[in-house]
Write an enzyme that holds these catalytic residues in place. Sequence first.
Site, mmCIF file in Angstrom:
data_model
loop_
_atom_site.group_PDB
_atom_site.id
_atom_site.type_symbol
_atom_site.label_atom_id
_atom_site.label_comp_id
_atom_site.label_asym_id
_atom_site.label_seq_id
_atom_site.Cartn_x
_atom_site.Cartn_y
_atom_site.Cartn_z
ATOM 1 N N ASN A 1 0.805 -1.231 0.000
ATOM 2 C CA ASN A 1 0.000 0.000 0.000
ATOM 3 C C ASN A 1 0.836 1.278 0.000
ATOM 4 O OD1 ASN A 1 0.781 -0.398 2.676
ATOM 5 N ND2 ASN A 1 -1.075 0.535 3.489
ATOM 6 N N GLY B 1 2.081 -11.098 11.056
ATOM 7 C CA GLY B 1 2.990 -10.517 12.048
ATOM 8 C C GLY B 1 3.252 -11.470 13.201
ATOM 9 N N GLU C 1 4.616 -3.962 12.397
ATOM 10 C CA GLU C 1 3.679 -2.861 12.154
ATOM 11 C C GLU C 1 2.468 -3.495 11.492
ATOM 12 O OE1 GLU C 1 2.357 0.178 12.932
ATOM 13 O OE2 GLU C 1 4.529 0.237 13.219
ATOM 14 N N CYS D 1 -3.143 1.290 6.707
ATOM 15 C CA CYS D 1 -3.317 0.768 8.057
ATOM 16 C C CYS D 1 -3.833 1.861 8.976
ATOM 17 C CB CYS D 1 -2.044 0.129 8.577
ATOM 18 S SG CYS D 1 -0.649 1.217 8.555
ATOM 19 N N GLU E 1 8.512 3.021 14.114
ATOM 20 C CA GLU E 1 9.288 3.342 12.923
ATOM 21 C C GLU E 1 9.414 4.857 12.820
ATOM 22 O OE1 GLU E 1 7.096 0.478 10.003
ATOM 23 O OE2 GLU E 1 9.272 0.268 9.796
HETATM 24 C C1 UN1 Z 1 0.281 2.511 6.188
HETATM 25 O O1 UN1 Z 1 -0.892 2.639 5.905
HETATM 26 O O2 UN1 Z 1 0.789 1.363 6.264
HETATM 27 O O3 UN1 Z 1 0.200 8.099 8.101
HETATM 28 C C2 UN1 Z 1 1.200 3.648 6.364
HETATM 29 C C3 UN1 Z 1 -0.109 7.694 6.979
HETATM 30 C C4 UN1 Z 1 0.994 7.429 5.986
HETATM 31 C C5 UN1 Z 1 1.562 6.080 6.188
HETATM 32 C C6 UN1 Z 1 0.557 4.979 6.243
HETATM 33 N N1 UN1 Z 1 2.022 8.425 6.140
HETATM 34 O O4 UN1 Z 1 -1.261 7.501 6.653
#
Ligand code: UN1
Length: 496
Positions: free
Chosen positions: A154, A235, A252, A286, A466
Amino acid sequence: MKSLNTLKNYINGEWVESSTGETFENLNPANHRELIGLFQKSGLQDVNKAAAAARQAFKAWKNTPPPKRGEILYRAATLLQQRKEALARDMTREMGKVLEETRGDVQEAIDMTFYMAGEGRRLFGQTTTSELPNKFCMTIRSPLGVCGLITPWNFPMAIPSWKIMPALICGNTVVLKPATDTPLSSCNLVQVLEEAGVPAGAVNLVTGTGGAVGAPLMQHADVRAVSFTGSTEIGRAVSQACAPSFKHCCLEMGGKNVIMVLDDANLELAVEGAVWGGFGTTGQRCTAASRVVVQKGVYKAFLNRFVERARALKVGNGLDPAVQVGPLINEAQRQTVESYVEIGKNEGARLLCGGERLTGGDYDQGWFFAPTIFGDCDPQIRIAQEEIFGPVVSVIPCDNLDQAIEIGNGIAYGLSSSLYTRNVNNAFTAMREMETGIFYVNAPTIGAETHLPFGGTKQTGNGHREAATAALDFYSEWKSVYVDYSDKLQRAQIDT
Ligand code: UN1
């Protein structure tokens, strides 16, 4: 319209074919008749070669002065800047999200690379006192060795950069296994690192499936740390694979993020935030705001406006500047989304818009799905509890801030949350009470910046973060150093 573009693995400074002699196809999710390229379907031997190269390169790289390592990263960031548009186009073609967002993804990689380049002149430890005379104490960061990095589709360039750049600046060497749906962006990123002057073996890329490449990588005896972004289910398996040999492991994982809207919020701003948080990246983040909890006084007005805005979103090929929402990543993901819509209906949630795949014309060539809103959701139903990873938002009514917080926290995950209010007391109360690793006031749950720690609590993560200097804590270990210049034996705790 098939191109025969075949991309290779990058091992020990060379682009090489996999030992299996097989390749896999990478298709455009907005038009699956378009082949992006053929990629190496690698296996155990390729992982072994890459890990051996990374191990071999480790000593010289760890002893390269960090500011020199930083200069290489600085050059890489500059190259990424120069190529931003082309890299974003490649990414939209292989991943589907709209061009504006893939530009953002490349920008996130640029930001991370510059940030970590700068760390080359910091990597601060501490100097401190000693309980004994003529003795000096300090801490220094030591790299871990070979790091296995397993990344999702993604954020095809941002997330590999979140892992590669801090690993490299700390003096580690890496083997990257990108998602099978988005290997091109990883090839592009590794090519930039090669051109920037990363020495042979310091960065290796092996494409292929999780089973054939990811699994042996996380079990490999020479790999000292594994960083994984993906589902909570995988995970857990990564964590178990790392446990017997005590590999460091940064996970993550899933999210089920909430936007809370109170009666005193700027309603139009909240609606805009819910649209972007829920349907940006087609809900495939996510951090996506897949739940919206709204206080009763504005519930109806919010819902009407939210549905109106979602219906008006233009779904299509992300290369078209008029399009706001791209396709889902693949047919399997579309089926998952579809099955959650059925679950939601059966659970008694009110389907207010979307809920179906889009068909006809160009839609038939891609994995498109209409932005979907369920209203009047019970917070306990599955669509309000489980990560869907698609354009589906569950809206839940609530009485007050306390209840919003209770519902917001009432899930297995803990990545991101947000509150819309004009009341500073409410904002600070929620900031303290929300159990997520990221919290926003008057902004949606997505859009973290690279100089702040990124990660979540509960089933989202395993305690690491991270990005920011927090990433350095994962990719290095503390070494405590005592220098005794008294010229005699001094015994701590004894010669007091
Ligand atoms: C993710 O969806 O795995 O904060 C990361 C955010 C982006 C990163 C998302 N800078 O939505």
